[in-house]
Design an enzyme around this catalytic site. Sequence first.
Site, short mmCIF file in Angstrom:
data_model
loop_
_atom_site.label_atom_id
_atom_site.label_comp_id
_atom_site.label_asym_id
_atom_site.label_seq_id
_atom_site.Cartn_x
_atom_site.Cartn_y
_atom_site.Cartn_z
N TYR A 79 -1.97 -0.69 9.98
CA TYR A 79 -2.20 -1.48 9.05
C TYR A 79 -1.04 -0.19 8.03
O TYR A 79 -0.51 -1.63 7.13
CB TYR A 79 -3.56 0.37 7.97
N SER A 86 0.56 -1.31 0.12
CA SER A 86 0.07 -0.03 -0.21
C SER A 86 0.82 1.40 0.16
O SER A 86 1.81 0.93 0.31
CB SER A 86 -0.81 0.39 1.04
#
Length: 251
Positions: free
Chosen positions: A156, A143
Amino acid sequence: MNLENKIVIVTGSGSGIGAATAKLFSAHEAITIVADINLDNAKKTVSEIVKQGGTATASKVDVTQYDEVEKLIRSTVQTHGKLDVMVNNAGIGGKQQLKTADHTHEDWHNVIAVNQTGVFYCMKTALQQMSKQGHGSIVNVASLAGLKASGNNLSYSASKFAVVGMTKSAALEYARKNIRINAVCPGFTHSALLNQLLASAPNMDEKLKRFIPMGRFGEADEIAEAICWLASENSKFITGQTITLDGGTSL
């Protein structure tokens, strides 16, 4: 892209980027194992692939359970004789967007288990098989949050930075064994995770788009294109790299 008859596993492919990736592999005549913790979703993806003339099977797997990952890869090899491509896409976000001091233990453990440990389990087991057969390609879905700071998103971000690091470390280890390992780093892309973020505050859609020079969110199909290219022979001199698909956000 030359992917004909490649044996491919895509985790988390019951929806979103994973589903788009599985469909694109199949469109390029790969044989795709659609793996997801939600078997109904996996079967739905397979049904759509078969309707388009592709070849795919559904498999239920919880990537946080090593024995299930081993079973997935073992059954794939027993059926098809090899594993050419492993796409580690399964991932989740935290339930709450909180600063580090307020970050919940539940979010930390759950997100790390899926996004980091799950990728490790899949890489470990896939690499054992790929080392035996003398070739393979792994693509990890990281990501933009694994490349730059992401506030109120500690678990995350930590997990995706870890995926980038694992990608580079393993790529260094296995380059001489004809195994390539790369990662894609999507920015804000239409998916269940983005929908969760958009629902977290009023006008979040507009707020996020202000940070994207292209002025829009990414599409799952656009990420799938990069994944399939990295997995194919078209990128055979590329390993240990991250491709950022973010509409210019990182700029």
